[in-house]
Write an enzyme that holds these catalytic residues in place. Structure first.
Site, mmCIF file in Angstrom:
data_model
loop_
_atom_site.group_PDB
_atom_site.id
_atom_site.type_symbol
_atom_site.label_atom_id
_atom_site.label_comp_id
_atom_site.label_asym_id
_atom_site.label_seq_id
_atom_site.Cartn_x
_atom_site.Cartn_y
_atom_site.Cartn_z
ATOM 1 N N SER A 63 70.492 -32.681 70.337
ATOM 2 C CA SER A 63 71.147 -33.312 71.493
ATOM 3 C C SER A 63 71.938 -34.508 70.981
ATOM 4 C CB SER A 63 70.074 -33.811 72.463
ATOM 5 O OG SER A 63 70.620 -34.676 73.443
ATOM 6 N N TYR A 123 62.050 -38.086 75.067
ATOM 7 C CA TYR A 123 63.099 -37.133 74.658
ATOM 8 C C TYR A 123 63.925 -37.708 73.507
ATOM 9 C CZ TYR A 123 66.953 -33.767 75.447
ATOM 10 O OH TYR A 123 67.909 -32.787 75.327
HETATM 11 N N1 LIG Z 1 71.110 -29.112 79.107
HETATM 12 C C1 LIG Z 1 71.574 -30.148 78.413
HETATM 13 O O1 LIG Z 1 72.345 -30.978 78.900
HETATM 14 C C2 LIG Z 1 71.178 -30.312 76.987
HETATM 15 C C3 LIG Z 1 71.934 -31.203 76.207
HETATM 16 C C4 LIG Z 1 71.592 -31.379 74.882
HETATM 17 C C5 LIG Z 1 70.526 -30.682 74.354
HETATM 18 N N2 LIG Z 1 69.807 -29.843 75.135
HETATM 19 C C6 LIG Z 1 68.676 -29.142 74.515
HETATM 20 O O2 LIG Z 1 68.904 -27.765 74.581
HETATM 21 C C7 LIG Z 1 67.651 -27.083 74.581
HETATM 22 C C8 LIG Z 1 67.659 -26.056 75.694
HETATM 23 O O3 LIG Z 1 67.778 -26.729 76.933
HETATM 24 P P1 LIG Z 1 68.379 -26.050 78.238
HETATM 25 O O4 LIG Z 1 69.359 -26.984 78.787
HETATM 26 O O5 LIG Z 1 68.750 -24.632 77.960
HETATM 27 O O6 LIG Z 1 67.101 -26.126 79.175
HETATM 28 P P2 LIG Z 1 66.402 -25.042 80.091
HETATM 29 O O7 LIG Z 1 65.415 -25.795 80.915
HETATM 30 O O8 LIG Z 1 67.423 -24.195 80.776
HETATM 31 O O9 LIG Z 1 65.646 -24.127 79.019
HETATM 32 C C9 LIG Z 1 64.597 -24.603 78.225
HETATM 33 C C10 LIG Z 1 63.588 -23.490 78.061
HETATM 34 O O10 LIG Z 1 62.516 -23.972 77.237
HETATM 35 C C11 LIG Z 1 61.344 -23.371 77.695
HETATM 36 N N3 LIG Z 1 60.161 -24.144 77.331
HETATM 37 C C12 LIG Z 1 59.865 -25.422 77.705
HETATM 38 N N4 LIG Z 1 58.636 -25.742 77.276
HETATM 39 C C13 LIG Z 1 58.135 -24.656 76.618
HETATM 40 C C14 LIG Z 1 56.901 -24.371 75.981
HETATM 41 N N5 LIG Z 1 55.901 -25.274 75.934
HETATM 42 N N6 LIG Z 1 56.740 -23.159 75.403
HETATM 43 C C15 LIG Z 1 57.727 -22.230 75.473
HETATM 44 N N7 LIG Z 1 58.913 -22.436 76.069
HETATM 45 C C16 LIG Z 1 59.109 -23.638 76.648
HETATM 46 C C17 LIG Z 1 61.508 -23.346 79.227
HETATM 47 O O11 LIG Z 1 60.648 -22.402 79.828
HETATM 48 C C18 LIG Z 1 62.983 -23.044 79.393
HETATM 49 O O12 LIG Z 1 63.234 -21.666 79.624
HETATM 50 C C19 LIG Z 1 66.572 -28.154 74.741
HETATM 51 O O13 LIG Z 1 65.980 -28.423 73.493
HETATM 52 C C20 LIG Z 1 67.354 -29.355 75.225
HETATM 53 O O14 LIG Z 1 66.744 -30.545 74.859
HETATM 54 C C21 LIG Z 1 70.118 -29.636 76.442
#
Ligand SMILES: NC(=O)c1ccc[n+]([C@@H]2O[C@H](COP(=O)([O-])OP(=O)(O)OC[C@H]3O[C@@H](n4cnc5c(N)ncnc54)[C@H](O)[C@@H]3O)[C@@H](O)[C@H]2O)c1
Length: 234
Positions: free
Chosen positions: A116, A129
């Protein structure tokens, strides 16, 4: 056919990565909470073993599972801190540890963590985070050094805000923490640090991951691959 393990595969970014890699000819084992709890060592062992059993090899590991918790430090629950560290930092460590021999055997192993912009800069009310994502960059740098002699690269993709459930889910909490109406959160909080005032689409992150696991990504290792719409240019 090269094989990849992708976590968070039911989520916005993880699903887009699975689809993109499959469209480029990868065999992909995508996992999410229904497969294993990645907050536990057994969960991480289970998903690596399942991928190896299914494909007999692993050429890329892409940790994308995650969640967010928004609260000021004096109200930040200890158990949310522990859970954030477990999923965002310890899971990638365990996935790398358990998949390491297979990635070395690949001869061109790739570890591409979805980190991120918060691996590089902080925001208030996100202490767990931000600390975990900064730690993830340290993990990736170390893996890059240990993997160098094996043709194994490690990178951390660092997006700004992406249009996914993770962002939608934090609007209410951000409204509370910043004492704002929810409809003002997107513009005044979420997009505030972006020089370019839009959300990134999950497919854009997937395209970056596909580049990094492909031939063109070979020289990228031990680095954040920042795609932050100008956030950290300030
Ligand atoms: N959405 C954003 O703005 C953003 C920005 C930068 C980085 N990220 C990173 O991208 C990655 C994906 O995020 P996203 O936006 O797709 O979120 P999301 O919530 O759509 O997906 C995250 C997934 O992780 C799974 N998860 C969470 N805890 C878990 C566990 N204990 N065991 C197994 N699975 C688990 C959830 O069930 C979910 O399906 C994350 O690491 C997040 O920090 C997201």
């Amino acid at each position: 056919m090269p094989a990849a393990l992708v976590t968070g595969a039911a989520g916005g970014i993880g699903r887009a990565i699975v689809e993109r890699l499959e469209s480029e000819g990868w065999s992909v084992h995508g996992v999410d909470v229904e497969d294993a709890d990645l907050a536990t060592p057994e969960g991480n062992r289970t998903v690596v073993d399942a991928a190896l059993e299914r494909f007999g090899r692993l050429d890329a590991v892409v940790p994308s599972a995650g969640f967010q918790h928004v609260a000021p430090i004096h109200q930040f629950p200890e158990e949310r801190w522990d859970a954030l560290l477990a999923v965002l930092l310890t899971s990638p460590f365990l996935l790398a540890k358990y998949a390491w021999e297979a990635l070395v055997a690949s001869g061109q192993g790739r570890f591409v963590a979805v980190a991120s912009a918060h691996a590089l800069v902080a925001s208030p009310f996100k202490v767990g985070y931000v600390a975990a994502k900064h730690g993830l960059l340290g993990l990736v740098k170390t893996l890059a050094l240990e993997g160098a002699e094996h043709g194994l690269t490690a990178t951390a993709v660092c997006p700004a805000f992406v249009r996914t459930p993770l962002v939608e889910a934090q609007i209410a909490a951000q409204a509370r923490a910043h004492e704002l109406a929810p409809e003002r959160v997107l513009e005044e909080v979420i997009l505030a640090p972006h020089a370019v005032k839009r959300l990134i689409e999950p497919e854009e992150v997937a395209a970056t991951v596909a580049f990094l696991v492909g031939e063109g990504g070979r020289a990228f290792t031990g680095v954040p691959v920042t795609m932050d719409l100008g956030w950290t240019a300030r």
